[in-house]
Write an enzyme that holds these catalytic residues in place. Structure first.
Site, PDB file in Angstrom:
ATOM      1  CG  LEU A  64      -1.822   1.072   1.375  1.00  0.00           C
ATOM      2  CD1 LEU A  64      -3.186   1.196   0.512  1.00  0.00           C
ATOM      3  CD2 LEU A  64      -2.490   1.062   2.780  1.00  0.00           C
ATOM      4  CG  HIS A  65       3.066   2.713  -3.058  1.00  0.00           C
ATOM      5  ND1 HIS A  65       2.793   1.527  -3.577  1.00  0.00           N
ATOM      6  CD2 HIS A  65       3.463   3.591  -4.109  1.00  0.00           C
ATOM      7  CE1 HIS A  65       3.047   1.506  -4.939  1.00  0.00           C
ATOM      8  NE2 HIS A  65       3.370   2.985  -5.276  1.00  0.00           N
ATOM      9  NE  ARG A  66       0.001   3.625  -7.800  1.00  0.00           N
ATOM     10  CZ  ARG A  66       0.593   3.561  -8.972  1.00  0.00           C
ATOM     11  NH1 ARG A  66       0.603   4.876  -9.223  1.00  0.00           N
ATOM     12  NH2 ARG A  66       0.735   2.841  -9.815  1.00  0.00           N
ATOM     13  NE  ARG A  97       4.237   8.651  -0.559  1.00  0.00           N
ATOM     14  CZ  ARG A  97       3.230   8.324  -1.047  1.00  0.00           C
ATOM     15  NH1 ARG A  97       2.099   8.763  -0.456  1.00  0.00           N
ATOM     16  NH2 ARG A  97       3.140   7.571  -2.081  1.00  0.00           N
ATOM     17  CG  ASP A 131      -1.567   1.159  -3.234  1.00  0.00           C
ATOM     18  OD1 ASP A 131      -0.652   0.740  -3.264  1.00  0.00           O
ATOM     19  OD2 ASP A 131      -2.056   2.106  -2.439  1.00  0.00           O
TER      20      ASP A 131
END
Length: 357
Positions: free
Chosen positions: A203-205, A239, A277
Site C-alpha cells: 500500500l503506497h499510492r 510514507r 494498490d
C-alpha cells in the site's frame, strides 16, 4: 557507437533497467550511461536493488528525493538537462510513470534528443493520479514507444499516434523478463516467521495514503481480513507508515520493513493472494499465478481485469473483504502470453540497436 542515457529513480525502474541493461551489454554498438535521480533514496528502497539485481552503479547520481511533485520534477529537469549537455547521448531511455520519467523525457525533448519510453501507452484514465499525468506527457514527447500490452498500443492508436512521427511497438513487459530471470534467486525476508497461507499486501499510492477516509477503510479491511480470513503480511512503505500514524490508525497485521526484489519475489511466490494498490505488483502477482485484489478504482492493466485475474475494489472495507474471500488461494494462468512471455528486453534492444525487422 550509439550512446544511450538511461534515467532511473524508483524501485520498479531498477528492476526494469536490470534486464534491459543486461541485454544492452550483449548487443553490439550501444554504450549505456546510467543516471539515478535519487527519487527512492534510502538503502532499503534503492541500494538493495542495485546490489541484488547486479545493476552497474549509476554514472550520475542526483540525490533528488524530497519536495512536492512540481519541485522534485523541476529540480530533476534542471540536473538531467546538464547531464544531457555534458554527455551528449544519441537517445534518452525512460521507464514507467514517475517524476524521474517525466523529467528525463522533458529534458531530452527540449534539447532535441530522441526519447524512448518503456511501458508506453498505459492508461488508468484517472487524471488525479500523478502517474497518469507523467505517462501521458512522456508518451507525447517520445519517438520510440515500447508498449507492454495490446491494450497499451490500442490506447496510443486512439490518441492519434498513427498520424505522428513516432514508432509504436508492442514488445511485451520487461517485468515478466525480470520475474522469470530472478525467480530462482528468491529468498525469504530476514526474520519473517511465515504464517500459513498468508495474504501479501502492499500500500503506497497517494490516492490512498493521503486520503484519510480511504486509508481508514483499507486499514479496517486489512485488520478484519487478518483476523477472520488469513494472515496478512505487509512490507510497509515509509510514507505509508507515516500516513497511518498521522491518521491515528491501528494496523493489526504482520508488518515488515521494505524488502528487496528477491524477497518480494519470494513473498509473491508463496502467498495465497495479493492485495495491492501498486501497478507493478498487480502484474507480478499474475506472473506468479496469484489472484490480485486491487485497492484502486481504476487500473492501467485492464487486461488482467478482463482475464479475471484482478478485481478492483477501491477502498471500501466490505468490498475488500468480500473480494478476498472470493479469491484467496485461487490460482490464475497466463494462457495467452499477455505480457510477451519474457522476451521484451531483447526486443527493445534490437530496436535501439537498429536490428529489428
Amino acid at each position: 557507437m550509439q550512446r544511450i542515457l538511461t534515467i532511473i529513480g524508483a524501485r520498479p525502474q531498477f528492476i526494469k533497467a536490470s534486464v534491459v541493461s543486461r541485454a544492452i551489454k550483449q548487443a553490439d554498438g550501444i554504450e549505456e550511461i546510467m543516471l539515478h535521480t535519487g527519487q527512492h533514496f534510502d538503502a532499503n528502497m534503492s541500494d538493495i536493488f542495485f546490489n541484488q539485481l547486479g545493476i552497474p552503479r549509476p554514472d550520475i547520481q542526483l540525490n533528488i528525493h524530497s519536495g512536492s511533485h512540481g519541485e522534485m520534477t523541476g529540480r530533476m529537469l534542471a540536473e538531467i538537462e546538464k547531464a544531457i549537455m555534458e554527455h551528449r547521448p544519441d537517445r534518452v531511455l525512460v521507464y514507467g510513470d514517475t517524476n524521474s520519467t517525466l523529467a528525463g523525457a522533458l529534458a531530452a525533448a527540449k534539447l532535441h534528443v530522441p526519447v524512448a519510453h518503456v511501458e508506453a501507452g498505459l492508461r488508468s484514465f484517472n487524471m488525479r493520479m500523478p502517474e497518469e499525468v507523467n505517462r501521458i506527457l512522456t508518451d507525447q514527447v517520445s519517438d520510440l514507444l515500447f508498449c507492454p500490452t495490446q491494450s497499451a498500443l490500442d490506447n496510443l492508436n486512439r490518441e492519434g499516434f498513427r498520424e505522428k512521427q513516432a514508432k509504436v511497438l508492442r514488445v511485451g513487459d520487461v517485468m515478466q523478463d525480470a520475474a522469470l530471470f530472478f525467480a530462482k534467486r528468491a529468498v525469504i525476508p530476514i526474520g519473517l516467521e511465515v504464517p500459513e497461507a498468508f495474504i501479501l499486501c502492499t500500500l503506497h499510492r497517494a490516492e490512498n495514503t493521503d486520503d484519510p477516509e480511504r486509508l481508514a477503510g483499507i486499514v479496517a479491511a486489512l485488520n478484519q481480513v487478518h483476523r477472520e480470513v488469513a494472515p496478512v503480511v505487509m512490507p510497509v512503505h515509509p510514507r505509508t507508515k507515516a500516513a497511518i500514524e498521522r491518521a491515528g490508525l491501528a494496523i493489526n497485521v504482520t508488518t515488515i520493513d521494505p524488502v528487496g526484489y528477491f524477497e518480494m519475489v519470494w513473498l509473491l511466490n508463496h502467498c495465497g493472494l495479493v492485495l495491492t494498490d501498486s501497478g507493478g505488483v498487480q502484474k507480478e502477482a499474475f506472473f506468479f499465478g496469484k489472484a490480485c485484489v486491487t485497492l484502486r478504482d481504476q487500473t492501467e492493466w485492464v487486461e488482467l481485469v478482463e482475464a479475471g485475474a484482478n478485481e478492483l475494489v477501491g477502498a471500501d472495507c466490505q468490498r475488500i473483504e468480500d473480494a478476498v474471500r472470493r479469491h484467496v488461494n485461487r490460482s490464475v494462468e497466463d494462457l495467452h502470453e499477455l505480457y510477451g512471455g519474457g522476451r521484451a528486453a531483447r526486443a527493445i534492444v534490437d530496436v535501439l540497436a537498429g536490428n529489428a525487422s
